[in-house]
Design a protein around this motif. Sequence first.
Motif, PDB file in Angstrom:
ATOM      1  N   ALA A   1       0.812  -1.216   0.000  1.00 13.52           N
ATOM      2  CA  ALA A   1       0.000   0.000   0.000  1.00 13.52           C
ATOM      3  C   ALA A   1       0.846   1.266   0.000  1.00 13.52           C
ATOM      4  N   ASP A   2       0.331   2.287  -0.661  1.00 15.26           N
ATOM      5  CA  ASP A   2       0.917   3.619  -0.533  1.00 15.26           C
ATOM      6  C   ASP A   2       0.423   4.283   0.750  1.00 15.26           C
ATOM      7  N   LYS A   3      -0.799   3.932   1.158  1.00 19.17           N
ATOM      8  CA  LYS A   3      -1.411   4.529   2.345  1.00 19.17           C
ATOM      9  C   LYS A   3      -2.513   3.588   2.818  1.00 19.17           C
ATOM     10  N   ILE A   4      -2.736   3.552   4.133  1.00 22.64           N
ATOM     11  CA  ILE A   4      -3.864   2.828   4.707  1.00 22.64           C
ATOM     12  C   ILE A   4      -4.807   3.869   5.288  1.00 22.64           C
ATOM     13  N   ASN A   5      -6.041   3.905   4.805  1.00 21.08           N
ATOM     14  CA  ASN A   5      -7.053   4.790   5.377  1.00 21.08           C
ATOM     15  C   ASN A   5      -7.785   4.009   6.464  1.00 21.08           C
ATOM     16  N   ILE A   6      -7.857   4.591   7.651  1.00 20.49           N
ATOM     17  CA  ILE A   6      -8.548   3.976   8.780  1.00 20.49           C
ATOM     18  C   ILE A   6      -9.596   4.965   9.257  1.00 20.49           C
TER      19      ILE A   6
END
Length: 138
Positions: free
Chosen positions: A73-78
């Motif tokens: 992943a480039d980013k994990i949105n939580i």
Amino acid sequence: MILHPQLEKDCFVVGKLPLCTLLLLNDANYPWFILVPQREGITEIHQLSDEDQQQLMRESSQLAAVIEKAFNADKINIAALGNMVPQLHIHHIVRYKSDPAWPAPVWGKLEAVPYLDEEVKILKSHIFQGLPQLVCES
């Protein structure tokens, strides 16, 4: 614990952690996992006991680390929104700079694309490899 009908309709149950049920949203646009604490009547994180809040943070952090690595992943949105589904649930969404919604939030950007059965098995196997404490749901 009973899942909210919308979560039951939209997701596959992956397994259970000490506190949460782990779900996979049936949308192949993004690897999208949801943690649902196994506590009745809880709509907000602050309503959990201190111990459960700490366990939720551990499970969320472990899941985020696993999916970040497994899906590069480039980013994990939580996020824990709950505007449509009041049962406390925390979204963990794998994001890529190349995904169609980047850099905006994913909600409402694309129509959901259902997974093929084989894709679900592959995604689940990634998660089980990274979370050995996950108990399989049959």
